[in-house]
Design an enzyme around this catalytic site. Structure first.
Site, PDB file in Angstrom:
ATOM      1  N   SER A 152       0.680  -1.092  -0.119  1.00  0.00           N
ATOM      2  CA  SER A 152      -0.048   0.040  -0.165  1.00  0.00           C
ATOM      3  C   SER A 152       0.789   1.297   0.100  1.00  0.00           C
ATOM      4  O   SER A 152       1.752   1.481  -0.970  1.00  0.00           O
ATOM      5  CB  SER A 152      -0.914  -0.011   1.332  1.00  0.00           C
ATOM      6  N   ASP A 252      -9.667  -4.381  -4.850  1.00  0.00           N
ATOM      7  CA  ASP A 252      -8.958  -3.164  -4.376  1.00  0.00           C
ATOM      8  C   ASP A 252      -9.022  -2.048  -5.429  1.00  0.00           C
ATOM      9  O   ASP A 252      -8.850  -1.950  -6.511  1.00  0.00           O
ATOM     10  CB  ASP A 252      -7.575  -3.553  -4.165  1.00  0.00           C
ATOM     11  N   HIS A 282      -7.899  -5.107  -0.485  1.00  0.00           N
ATOM     12  CA  HIS A 282      -6.686  -4.371   0.124  1.00  0.00           C
ATOM     13  C   HIS A 282      -6.476  -4.851   1.421  1.00  0.00           C
ATOM     14  O   HIS A 282      -6.987  -5.158   2.340  1.00  0.00           O
ATOM     15  CB  HIS A 282      -7.207  -2.762  -0.011  1.00  0.00           C
TER      16      HIS A 282
END
Length: 312
Positions: A152, A252, A282
């Site tokens: 991320s 995601d 995610h």
């Protein structure tokens, strides 16, 4: 996705938070959940200190139960540059070391909003540069054994650190593993060029609003958000970067921008492997070891590292 399943995931997986007001609560909750896990017995803490006038960066070193590789993974955690730390990611990094069979160095970079851009990036860059310059510190035989990895926001930091090392004519790692990274600044469903923002940005694990809040906390100056050191997809030069494994999550909102970044790397002549974990949300790298998404991701990581045609 089955509409009922989407509704269930939306109910349980995406509590609606105001990150501008609640980020400290999220930090405490993350640490509390991590503390439930069995404390690691193969981890030690270390600080990088080059100069007494420079902020030292804490690093937690994880060793695997069984060493299968001489590599060292320099890992940058996720959390939108605002949450997450080496404590909350200790369970994930313990799993990472065991499943990859090598040392993992988890970097406790400074967080926004207390320390906005580029503070966290500077910390990640300094740690990566030190380990690349002195790989023997963590038992790596040579710089080629150093791997950058992040998830991320941490994937964003890994990509940007590699670009910065290249641009400054410093040692560039041979490999990087990017897990569902943030690669650009615009997550407004009305203006984003990516379909995944519109398909998955409202009712699943991570929302458009949360990403926007994170970016505004990390980079308060809106004129800086299109800087390639914030949005690496906006870079002009994608050449001479590490061999890359890009892993995205099918459900995601960041899926398409991660894959677009991989396409840019490939077009510039870099060696790229892209894998989409189709039914994953995610943040799946922090799930328990029995998770199907987690197992699939580590199968891809293992294949990427073991491929004899891509040895460093």
């Amino acid at each position: 996705m089955n509409p009922l399943m989407r509704a269930v995931l939306g109910w349980f997986a995406a509590p609606r938070l105001n990150m501008r007001e609640d980020y400290e609560k999220v930090r405490r909750a993350q640490r509390g959940l991590a503390a439930i896990a069995v404390p690691p017995t193969r981890a030690r803490d270390w600080e990088t200190v080059e100069d007494e006038n420079i902020f030292p960066v804490p690093v937690r070193i994880f060793r695997p139960k069984e060493t299968r590789r001489n590599d060292v993974v320099v890992f940058f955690h996720g959390g939108g540059w605002v949450t997450g730390d080496i404590d909350s990611y200790t369970p994930a990094c313990t799993t990472m070391a065991d499943l990859m069979g090598c040392v993992v160095a988890s970097v406790d970079y400074r967080l926004a909003p207390e320390h906005p851009f580029p503070a966290g990036l500077e910390d990640c860059y300094r740690v990566a540069r030190k380990i690349l310059d002195q790989p023997e510190l963590l038992d790596a035989q040579r710089p080629e054994n150093v791997i950058l990895m992040g998830d991320s926001a941490g994937g964003n930091l890994a990509a940007v650190v590699a670009m910065r090392l290249r641009d400054r004519d410093e040692t560039v790692p041979s490999r990087q593993i990017l897990l569902y990274p943030v690669t650009q600044w615009d997550h407004d469903p009305q203006t984003s060029p990516f379909d995944s923002v519109r398909e998955h940005g409202e009712d699943l694990r991570l929302t458009n609003t949360e990403v926007q809040d994170y970016l505004e906390l990390y980079v308060p100056d809106s004129t800086q958000r299109q800087d390639p050191e914030v949005s690496p997809l906006a870079a002009e030069n994608f050449s001479d970067l590490p061999r890359t494994l890009m892993i995205t999550a099918g459900l995601d909102l960041l899926r398409d921008e991660g894959e677009a970044f991989a396409s840019k790397l490939a077009e510039a002549g870099n060696d790229i492997v892209v894998h989409r974990v189709e039914r994953a949300l995610h943040g799946f790298i922090t799930l328990p070891r029995f998770s199907r998404s987690l197992r699939e991701a580590y199968e891809q990581i293992d294949a990427f590292l073991e491929d004899p045609t891509r040895a460093p």
